[in-house]
Design a protein around this motif. Structure first.
Motif, mmCIF file in Angstrom:
data_model
loop_
_atom_site.group_PDB
_atom_site.id
_atom_site.type_symbol
_atom_site.label_atom_id
_atom_site.label_comp_id
_atom_site.label_asym_id
_atom_site.label_seq_id
_atom_site.Cartn_x
_atom_site.Cartn_y
_atom_site.Cartn_z
ATOM 1 N N PRO A 168 3.648 -2.403 4.300
ATOM 2 C CA PRO A 168 3.243 -1.004 4.122
ATOM 3 C C PRO A 168 2.968 -0.254 5.420
ATOM 4 O O PRO A 168 3.354 0.911 5.560
ATOM 5 C CB PRO A 168 1.980 -1.118 3.265
ATOM 6 C CG PRO A 168 2.184 -2.369 2.471
ATOM 7 C CD PRO A 168 2.907 -3.307 3.399
ATOM 8 N N ALA A 169 2.329 -0.915 6.385
ATOM 9 C CA ALA A 169 2.033 -0.238 7.652
ATOM 10 C C ALA A 169 3.310 0.102 8.403
ATOM 11 O O ALA A 169 3.400 1.158 9.046
ATOM 12 C CB ALA A 169 1.134 -1.122 8.514
ATOM 13 N N ILE A 170 4.315 -0.760 8.326
ATOM 14 C CA ILE A 170 5.595 -0.511 8.991
ATOM 15 C C ILE A 170 6.360 0.594 8.265
ATOM 16 O O ILE A 170 6.985 1.454 8.899
ATOM 17 C CB ILE A 170 6.441 -1.797 9.051
ATOM 18 C CG1 ILE A 170 5.670 -2.913 9.756
ATOM 19 C CG2 ILE A 170 7.761 -1.534 9.755
ATOM 20 C CD1 ILE A 170 5.245 -2.580 11.174
ATOM 21 N N VAL A 171 6.302 0.589 6.928
ATOM 22 C CA VAL A 171 6.944 1.652 6.147
ATOM 23 C C VAL A 171 6.366 3.014 6.538
ATOM 24 O O VAL A 171 7.109 3.984 6.714
ATOM 25 C CB VAL A 171 6.760 1.403 4.633
ATOM 26 C CG1 VAL A 171 7.241 2.612 3.824
ATOM 27 C CG2 VAL A 171 7.512 0.153 4.211
ATOM 28 N N GLU A 172 5.066 3.067 6.688
ATOM 29 C CA GLU A 172 4.415 4.323 7.086
ATOM 30 C C GLU A 172 4.948 4.800 8.436
ATOM 31 O O GLU A 172 5.228 5.988 8.632
ATOM 32 C CB GLU A 172 2.901 4.124 7.147
ATOM 33 C CG GLU A 172 2.138 5.399 7.479
ATOM 34 C CD GLU A 172 0.633 5.198 7.450
ATOM 35 O OE1 GLU A 172 -0.082 6.154 7.816
ATOM 36 O OE2 GLU A 172 0.166 4.105 7.074
#
Length: 235
Positions: A168-172
């Protein structure tokens, strides 16, 4: 800028895409949403030339590109970021990026300027410019394939599931970069399963189910349909 009319894609007897109409105006970011198997990627790959249409038309501005070779489509001004993050693992980041400029290979100065611009836009790639692409993390490889597509200087960019398999942090972070690209006026068609993620950057969206467009509207209109995810996206 991009107009798709009555598009049909077949795999043998299977109709994966059935009568799809999509339009993307200049400077728009349009999302194509749907559950796995809805026909989103088949639609995108047909637009990009990797799959031949069984029927219908695709126009990039006034140029008919439906059924053309992928190379001709890239030369017409459309570039694709595939979902599999297909980098050249043994080549460096910089070498991967230069390969993206193959159609402009004679414009040495223009390619140099575009490379510098993209390394400014993707500072993580600048830090790893001389590192083998195969050693990058999944998020870094996603940045690389986006930047490599931009080296072709497209007027329209197709993005196929850029969040697939990423934390999720990378997607953001990836979507922050997509939002930055949007501010440059780049026209984009984005395929995603994650409705909330795509709508965070999209102007408009189409929702696909079983090969057909079932719903279309602005990002705000689609957000207002609280049951849309359960109906068409499996969530």
């Amino acid at each position: 800028m991009l107009q798709v009319n009555d598009l049909e894609v077949r795999y043998g007897a299977i109709r994966a895409v059935r009568g799809v109409d999509i339009s993307v105006a200049k400077g728009e970011l349009v999302a194509l949403l749907g559950a796995n198997g809805a026909g989103k990627s088949s639609t995108l790959m047909c637009i990009a030339g990797a799959v031949k249409p069984a029927a219908g038309s695709v126009h990039l501005e006034t140029v008919a590109i439906g059924g053309s070779s992928p190379e001709r489509i890239v030369r017409s001004g459309l570039a694709t970021v595939p979902e599999n993050r297909d980098v050249f693992p043994d080549l460096t980041v910089a070498e991967n990026l230069r390969l993206g400029a193959y159609i402009h290979r004679r414009d040495i100065q223009g390619n140099k300027q575009n490379l510098e611009r993209l390394l400014d836009l993707f500072p993580r790639l600048a830090e790893r410019a001389h590192q083998a692409a195969g050693t990058l993390s999944g998020g870094e490889q996603q940045m690389l394939v986006i930047a490599r597509a931009l080296m072709a200087r497209p007027s329209v960019l197709l993005l196929d599931e850029p969040s697939l398999g990423l934390a999720p942090a990378i997607v953001e972070r990836i979507y922050e970069m997509i939002a930055t690209l949007k501010t440059t006026g780049l026209t984009m068609l984005l395929v995603e399963q994650s409705m909330s993620t795509a709508l965070s950057v999209a102007d408009r969206a189409y929702v696909m189910r079983l090969g057909k467009i079932e719903f279309t509207g602005t990002a705000a209109e689609i957000r207002s349909h609280t049951n849309l995810g359960a109906m068409y996206l499996g969530g």
